[in-house]
Enzyme design. Structure first.
Site, PDB file in Angstrom:
ATOM      1  CE1 TYR A 145      -5.253  13.195  -8.217  1.00 50.64           C
ATOM      2  CE2 TYR A 145      -6.848  12.465  -9.718  1.00 50.64           C
ATOM      3  CZ  TYR A 145      -6.575  13.147  -8.806  1.00 50.64           C
ATOM      4  OH  TYR A 145      -7.500  14.225  -8.171  1.00 50.64           O
ATOM      5  CD  GLU A 151       7.751  -5.636  -8.224  1.00 48.08           C
ATOM      6  OE1 GLU A 151       7.124  -5.571  -7.463  1.00 48.08           O
ATOM      7  OE2 GLU A 151       8.418  -6.423  -8.952  1.00 48.08           O
ATOM      8  CD  GLU A 174       3.127  -6.908  -2.209  1.00 45.69           C
ATOM      9  OE1 GLU A 174       3.838  -5.877  -1.860  1.00 45.69           O
ATOM     10  OE2 GLU A 174       3.715  -7.942  -2.455  1.00 45.69           O
TER      11      GLU A 174
END
Length: 124
Positions: free
Chosen positions: A12, A65, A72
């Protein structure tokens, strides 16, 4: 709720990394800079400590990042409306990436600029 086996957890995690690389332009930019630093690190023979610093900064910037992408995605999942708190969450996450990238770039200049100048002086 039963936890998945360890190998699935790694799967995952790698799927998340690859999804970010595939989806996000900025992580591709960071990876290009990472590749350039690795090239110049070998070319200019940086020390083991300098490699450790560079590797730590690669991990920091790339991790932030990926975290920014996750934040987001969660914000977009929760609301499609423009909400000040949603904007703050997205902007703060992006700001964390920017701060880490700026300091990584400054650190890179401190490590590579003197070596680059020395190389040019010896070969020109």
């Amino acid at each position: 709720m039963k936890k998945p086996p360890l190998y699935k957890s790694f799967g995952y995690a790698f799927a998340g990394i690859f999804a970010c690389v595939k989806k996000e332009r900025n992580i591709k930019i960071h990876l290009c800079f990472t590749a350039a630093v690795i090239f110049f690190g070998f070319f200019l023979h940086i020390s083991a400590i300098e490699w450790c610093i560079c590797l730590t900064l690669f991990g920091l910037v790339l991790s932030l990042e990926i975290l920014n992408t996750a934040i987001e995605a969660v914000v977009d999942l929760v609301t499609e409306d423009r909400h000040p708190l949603a904007g703050l969450a997205k902007d703060a996450a992006a700001g964390a990436v920017l701060v880490s990238a700026i300091f990584a770039a400054i650190t890179g200049l401190i490590i590579f600029l003197p070596k680059g100048i020395t190389y040019l002086q010896m070969h020109l």
